[in-house]
Design a protein around this motif. Structure first.
Motif, PDB file in Angstrom:
ATOM      1  N   THR A 120       0.829  -1.213   0.000  1.00 26.82           N
ATOM      2  CA  THR A 120       0.000   0.000   0.000  1.00 26.82           C
ATOM      3  C   THR A 120       0.859   1.257   0.000  1.00 26.82           C
ATOM      4  N   ASN A 121       2.094   1.128   0.485  1.00 24.26           N
ATOM      5  CA  ASN A 121       2.983   2.289   0.577  1.00 24.26           C
ATOM      6  C   ASN A 121       4.112   2.283  -0.455  1.00 24.26           C
ATOM      7  N   LYS A 122       4.340   1.159  -1.094  1.00 20.96           N
ATOM      8  CA  LYS A 122       5.411   1.073  -2.092  1.00 20.96           C
ATOM      9  C   LYS A 122       5.092  -0.044  -3.076  1.00 20.96           C
TER      10      LYS A 122
END
Length: 403
Positions: A254-256
């Protein structure tokens, strides 16, 4: 009427048969004009390299009750075996591999019958595929030695990779490049011949077992860069992952866009800690300081911990492909160069029956492991091997066990 859908499966070994069985079993769309073609360069469907008809000392590396081509019926092979009229083995926890090859053939024949009932067209081409080209029409052109055909979908089930020939020995008649089936390839070797086996993997173990069964008396050396034997298999139990899961992967993504190798190692470490195992100990297990004999004895003395560790590794089968897909490219290279050989020696262990026989060969001075092969030359009817520690050995035969 739904348009005809053509599917090509490249490879008719165990993965190809599993894929074929799944497609036939789950194709329940009315009037679906399905056409499935299997390609294989050998005139054989089912066994592939690992499960072809060979010596009975070559055992399955998983317990018989955990072998199946159907995920919903994990004991299907065991139930098939119990119905057979052939002689049953006194120790059937790890059966000879040829039995699983027969089971694969039977399961394929049953799926062909089911395909006929469902009006699924099945074609088998014993031909080698040389190229696959994606067409502007979104179809795929499969080019083989004998013809070319178009398909809507192509599924690669290539199985066992080719054996390597790092020392350019392939043209020498005393170099056994492709060892399987061992009963056939080793039959011309005299019992007092000296033998060098390239590698110390499960294939090398298989070679040793067949030679031992034949009453071989000459020296046998595994020629290995690492000198590492496969681990001994403990009892595998169902294991539910808590940290190395698909949900954990999705949370990271979700972040990378990628995941790092150290993140996977940390999750695997958490799985081990949850059951009071130490990841570093399970990976190394002191083997960098132990002789092969000591390593086998060490595994046997800690067989319960090994079984638990191997249960964790088996459980990762459900997610490891997705983790690999999102792993950074540089980390993939690092893993393959530094860790893959070590990890696979743990992930693909040998049955304890085989470990005991290999230990016997070491104790009887019939077998040894030589590390650090430098150069191999053939002259005066012998293979002359130079090692990096300046040792030299001569062999009548070299048998390949390196993929």
């Amino acid at each position: 009427m739904i348009n005809k859908k053509k599917i090509a499966i490249i490879g008719a070994g165990v993965s190809g048969i599993c894929t074929f069985n799944y497609l036939v079993k789950n194709s329940d769309i009315p009037d679906l004009n399905l056409h499935i073609t299997l390609y294989d360069r050998s005139a054989m469907v089912g066994p592939g390299v690992p499960y072809q008809n060979d010596h009975d000392v070559l055992l399955l590396n998983r317990q018989s009750k955990q072998m199946s081509v159907y995920s919903e019926s994990p004991d299907d092979f065991w139930n098939w075996y119990k119905k057979k009229t052939e002689v049953h083995f006194p120790s059937d926890e790890f059966l000879p591999r040829r039995f699983f090859g027969q089971y694969l053939k039977d399961s394929f024949e049953n799926s062909v019958k089911l395909a006929k009932e469902k009006k699924i067209y099945v074609d088998i081409k014993f031909d080698e595929v040389s190229n696959i080209i994606k067409k502007p029409s979104e179809k795929y052109s499969v080019i083989s030695d004998m013809d070319e055909d178009e398909y809507d979908y192509v599924i690669l089930c290539l199985g066992h990779t080719k054996f390597a020939d790092y020392y350019n020995l392939k043209e020498n008649e005393r170099f056994i490049y492709t060892p399987y089936p061992l009963e056939q390839s080793l039959s011309s070797i005299k019992n007092d011949s000296s033998i060098g086996i390239l590698g110390s993997s499960l294939t090398a173990v298989d070679i040793c077992l067949v030679l031992q069964e034949a009453g071989h008396t000459g020296k046998i050396h595994m020629l290995s860069r690492s000198g590492t034997l496969p681990a001994v298999r403990g009892e595998i139990q169902p294991f539910k992952l808590k940290f190395l899961t698909e949900e954990a992967l999705q949370k990271i993504l979700t972040n990378k866009k990628e995941i790092q190798l150290k993140e996977i190692i940390n999750m695997l470490n958490e799985e081990c800690k949850e059951v009071d195992l130490n990841l570093k100990n399970m990976l190394l297990r002191g083997k960098n300081k132990l002789t092969p004999v000591q390593s086998i004895k060490h595994d046997m003395a800690n067989i319960n911990d090994l079984g638990l560790w191997q249960s964790i590794l088996v459980a990762t089968n459900e997610v490891i492909e997705k983790y690999w897909y999102y792993l950074r490219e540089e980390d993939k290279v690092t893993y393959l160069k530094k860790y893959e050989r070590l990890f696979m020696s743990k992930r693909n262990p040998m049955p304890i029956n085989n470990a005991q026989k290999i230990l016997e060969m070491f104790n009887d001075d019939l077998l040894d492991i030589k590390r650090g092969v430098g150069k191999i030359q053939f002259y005066n009817e012998k293979f002359h091997v130079d090692f990096k520690n300046d040792d030299q050995e001569e062999y009548d035969w070299i048998v390949n066990a390196v993929v």
